[in-house]
Structure formats: structure tokens, C-alpha cells
Design a protein around this motif. Structure first.
Motif, short mmCIF file in Angstrom:
data_model
loop_
_atom_site.label_atom_id
_atom_site.label_comp_id
_atom_site.label_asym_id
_atom_site.label_seq_id
_atom_site.Cartn_x
_atom_site.Cartn_y
_atom_site.Cartn_z
N TYR A 170 121.25 -21.05 34.97
CA TYR A 170 120.93 -21.10 33.54
C TYR A 170 122.02 -21.87 32.79
CZ TYR A 170 118.95 -20.03 29.07
OH TYR A 170 118.38 -20.17 27.84
N ARG A 173 121.38 -25.47 33.44
CA ARG A 173 120.18 -25.94 32.70
C ARG A 173 120.51 -26.16 31.23
NH1 ARG A 173 116.32 -21.29 33.62
NH2 ARG A 173 115.00 -22.39 32.14
N LEU A 184 110.87 -23.03 35.79
CA LEU A 184 112.29 -22.62 35.82
C LEU A 184 112.50 -21.38 34.94
CD1 LEU A 184 114.17 -26.08 35.68
CD2 LEU A 184 113.61 -24.71 37.69
N ILE A 185 111.84 -21.33 33.80
CA ILE A 185 111.94 -20.14 32.93
C ILE A 185 111.34 -18.93 33.65
CG2 ILE A 185 111.10 -19.06 30.79
CD1 ILE A 185 111.06 -21.88 29.52
N SER A 188 113.52 -17.63 36.38
CA SER A 188 114.69 -16.99 35.81
C SER A 188 114.35 -15.58 35.31
CB SER A 188 115.19 -17.88 34.66
OG SER A 188 116.10 -17.21 33.85
N ILE A 189 113.27 -15.46 34.57
CA ILE A 189 112.87 -14.15 34.02
C ILE A 189 112.51 -13.19 35.16
CG2 ILE A 189 111.04 -12.94 32.73
CD1 ILE A 189 110.92 -15.37 30.84
N LYS A 192 115.21 -11.59 37.51
CA LYS A 192 115.96 -10.48 36.92
C LYS A 192 115.10 -9.22 36.82
CE LYS A 192 117.07 -13.42 33.76
NZ LYS A 192 117.54 -14.31 32.71
N PHE A 212 110.10 -18.87 21.90
CA PHE A 212 110.57 -19.89 22.82
C PHE A 212 109.47 -20.94 23.02
CE2 PHE A 212 112.96 -20.40 26.96
CZ PHE A 212 114.15 -20.68 26.32
#
Ligand code: URA
Length: 448
Positions: A170, A173, A184-185, A188-189, A192, A212
Motif C-alpha cells: 500500500y 502504491r 489491487l484495492i 488489499s481489503i 486484512k 473512494f
């Protein structure tokens, strides 16, 4: 996890030429980068190639898996029940987690919730929780398990052990203009969220000026990717597309939002907040197998507010995590910010727009949010909206009250709030608050 070795330049070229990478190739890239064996300049090239050419569902799932297994995956198998969390892609005035987590937990569904901090115009659940004096979101794994086993709920901050690859990626990026990529978002979300020990997930994917994703089309794409990844990992995942053209509810700012959440838990919440809260909570209760349908889940959610069991759960969890319950029971005890300034309209008519992004940026200026990750936030700063889109306003009438400890920001903040609203002669069409549901069967129109 050890991956076979590959030639990094060949993999970057493969992605540059729009060819999909295999699971092993993606694992190699993420693992080697996390271990420091691939330099930033090569990972930057890979990220830009992925940004420009996209990643298919299998690649996005492999990316998620690699990031997920770069750290610990919490094992909650000893906690009875179907564990369900909710994630929002973020917005302005989005305090829903504070309301729905105790609702769902009080209905018997365990909610392990690991949240983040606010950045830029969007707020973060951790900052809101920490505005409660004494409330601690830092804990080790044993304590995390102890709290969820005791209360069906835990509200924790992200630790270094959760998806460390995402933290590194992140940051990269952020400085290589590759943040706004749907796969990619999504990776990432989801890396986690999947690390929390959940069995199912409800997603609130927001669209509009304060979100967003600025358009509903982009939000739909993100929702489909998030749901696709969740289902690939064997977790029931349902997303809703919700409107973030104006701030959610009336309060924006950390303590002010906690205070509004308390009103919500007492049954006195704003209509927009409660409508989305009950839908998301009802879906969580359904996925948590405590209701046979979302509709029955919504009924249970409403009942838990009515009989105050959700509020009692909130008091219990605040106390367990070190927070001062006297301000939860009597929010008027909380000392407000030093300066409170009314903002008035310079026109009469109907409010047709309330630019949530611009208002979010005002909240940052007056102290409620952060420009950089390292900035501190003022728990008392923020604003209350007295009018929303569609309401009539007179010239000179107050539509917001600003709360701040930074006197020098007041003048610009008032101007920013006035600029953020549009007032016209004609009433606007009502906003469609929840537009679609996205699940493993596709995208469905939502009719509330
Ligand atoms: N939130 C995240 O956690 N990751 C992103 O990449 C974007 C938003």
C-alpha cells in the motif's frame, strides 16, 4: 509458505504483455517482495502493469492469498458460532460499525472486527473508538480471543502481524499512482478481512463524492471483485452499493459520531443511518445463522435496539476495552470542543447537493482527520449538519455547526461548508440510498 523461484523481469514483462500470471508466480512476487528480495523499482513496475492491464479473478484471489499468508490468520475455531464481520469502503460520517457491531453481537452472532484509521476525507472506526476516554484497540491475540469469547464482539486495531505484505504494497502504491485499481484495492481489503478469523462478510461499497469510488459503475465492479474473492475463499459474502453523495447521518467527527451512534442505539438515529444499519446488521444476522432470511435478521436488529440489548452490549464492550462508560451512559458529560460556530446559508431554496468530499476535507482542516498517516486527530473536532439534501433552507438559516479547538481554521471552514452545498429553487429528486445487492449470483436491483 515457500514459492518456486521465477525471473522477476520475465513476470513483469508477462503482465505488461497482458498475459495472466499463475498462482505460483504471484506468490513468488509477493513473498519475495515482502522478504526484501525484490526491490521497490521492480515491484512498482509490476504494480503499474497490473494497474494498466488489470488482474483477472484468479490473479486477484492469488494476490489476496499471498498477502493474507504474509502474516497470521486468526483461528477462531474455538469460538462457537458463525463469525461475521462487515467492511465499508469508507466515507464521511460513516459510523455504522459502531452501531451494527453491538446490534449483531447482541443477537448472538460473534463479530470479530479489526478496523483502520481515517485518512484524507474519510474517517476511520479506530479514531472514533479512541475518542472514548480510555478505550483501547491494542491487544494481543490471546486477549482478542478472550474478548470475543466473552462478549461475542471485539473491536481491535490492525497489528503488524496482519497482512504485512499489504502494508508494504500500500505504501508503494501510494507513491506510484497505483492505488485506484479495483483488483489491487480488493486484494488489499480482503487480505486484512480474511485474517480476522471470519466465516462470512457483509460489505458496504459506497459510491459518490465522499466515497473512494466516485461512480456506481466503479463501485459495482469493486463489489463484484470483493464478493468473488470472498466466495473463492469459502466465505459467504454479500455486498450492498450505498450512496455517499452527502455525509451519512448528521454528525461528522470522532466523538460527535460516537454520540450519534449512542442516539441510534437508543432508537433515535437519523433515518439514513438506521436504514443502512438495519440492512447490514440483518444480513450479518442471517449469514450468522441466527435468522432464516435477511428480513428476519432486520426484524431482530430492530428488536435489539428497541429492547436496549444492543445498547447494553455497547456498554459492556466499552467497559471491557477500558473505555469510560459514564460518557456512554450520559454523553452530555463529555466536554465539547472549545469553539462552536454556526454556518448559515447565503441563499434560500432547497439543498440539492452536499459535497461529501469537500465536507470531509473541512473536517480534516478543523482537526477531525489526518492528511498524513502520522498526523494526530482531535477527538472533539467535527461538525453537525442540521439540514440534508432535499430540505428547504432560508437565507441566513443555520445548516451546520462546526466544533473545533483550532480557532484559526474557523473562517476557512465556514467558507468551505458554504461552498460545499448547492441551494436551488426546485427541490431535487430524492437520493436513492441503497441501490444494489451483489452476491455470488450477481448484481441485483435493491428495493428497500
Ligand atoms: N482500503 C484498503 O484497505 N486498501 C486499499 O487499497 C484501498 C482502500
Amino acid at each position: 509458505m515457500s514459492s518456486p523461484s521465477f525471473n522477476t523481469v520475465s513476470l513483469i514483462r508477462k503482465k505488461r504483455e497482458k498475459n495472466p500470471l499463475t498462482e505460483d508466480e504471484i506468490h513468488y512476487l509477493i513473498q519475495s517482495y515482502t522478504e526484501g528480495d525484490i526491490p521497490d523499482y521492480q515491484m512498482s513496475a509490476f504494480l503499474m502493469a497490473s494497474f494498466l492491464n488489470g488482474l483477472n479473478t484468479e490473479e486477484a484471489a492469488a494476490l489476496t492469498d499471498s498477502m493474507l499468508h504474509s502474516g497470521i490468520v486468526v483461528d477462531l475455531s474455538e469460538t462457537p458460532g458463525t463469525k461475521v464481520d462487515k467492511h465499508s469502503t469508507g466515507g464521511v460520517g460513516d459510523k455504522l460499525s459502531l452501531i451494527l457491531a453491538p446490534i449483531v453481537a447482541s443477537c448472538g452472532v460473534p463479530v470479530p472486527m479489526i478496523s483502520g484509521r481515517g485518512l484524507g476525507h474519510t474517517g476511520g472506526t479506530l479514531d472514533k473508538l479512541e475518542s472514548i476516554p480510555g478505550f483501547s484497540v491494542d491487544m494481543d491475540l490471546d486477549r482478542y480471543k478472550e474478548i470475543i469469547n466473552k462478549h461475542n464482539l471485539v473491536l481491535a486495531g490492525q497489528t503488524e502481524e496482519i497482512a504485512p505484505a499489504d502494508k508494504l504494497l500500500y505504501a508503494l502504491r501510494d507513491v506510484t499512482a497505483t492505488v485506484e485499481s479495483i483488483p489491487l484495492i480488493a486484494g488489499s481489503i480482503m487480505s486484512k478481512k480474511l485474517a480476522e478469523g471470519i466465516d462470512a462478510l457483509v460489505l458496504d461499497v459506497k459510491f459518490g463524492s465522499g466515497a473512494f469510488m466516485k461512480t456506481r459503475e466503479e463501485a459495482t465492479e469493486l463489489a463484484k471483485t470483493l464478493v468473488g474473492i470472498g466466495e473463492q475463499f469459502g466465505k459467504r459474502t454479500i455486498a450492498y452499493l450505498t450512496n455517499m453523495e452527502q455525509p451519512l447521518g448528521n454528525a461528522v467527527g470522532n466523538w460527535l459520531e460516537v454520540k450519534e451512534s449512542i442516539d441510534c442505539l437508543h432508537g433515535n438515529g437519523p433515518k439514513d443511518v438506521m436504514e443502512i444499519t438495519h440492512l447490514l446488521a440483518g444480513t450479518m444476522i442471517y449469514l450468522g445463522k441466527k435468522a432464516d432470511s435477511v428480513e428476519e435478521g432486520i426484524e431482530k436488529s430492530k428488536n435489539s435496539v428497541e429492547d436496549e440489548s444492543a445498547f447494553q452490549k455497547w456498554v459492556d464492550i466499552v467497559e471491557e476495552q477500558g473505555g469510560d462508560i459514564s460518557v456512554i451512559k450520559d454523553p452530555e458529560k463529555y466536554e465539547p470542543a472549545e469553539f462552536q460556530e454556526e454556518v448559515t446559508s447565503d441563499k434560500e431554496g432547497f439543498i440539492t447537493e452536499m459535497d461529501a468530499f469537500a465536507m470531509g476535507m473541512v473536517s480534516v482542516e478543523i482537526g477531525a482527520g489526518r492528511r498524513e498517516k502520522e498526523d494526530n486527530v482531535d477527538p472533539k473536532a467535527g461538525f453537525i449538519l442540521h439540514k440534508k439534501i432535499g430540505e428547504r433552507i432560508e437565507a441566513g438559516e443555520t445548516f451546520a455547526t462546526i466544533y473545533t479547538n483550532k480557532e484559526e481554521t474557523i473562517h476557512a471552514a465556514k467558507a468551505g461548508m458554504v461552498d460545499a452545498i448547492s441551494v436551488e429553487k426546485k427541490a431535487p429528486k430524492p437520493l436513492n440510498l441503497i441501490t444494489h445487492r451483489v452476491d455470488k449470483n450477481g448484481v441485483h436491483d435493491f428495493r428497500a
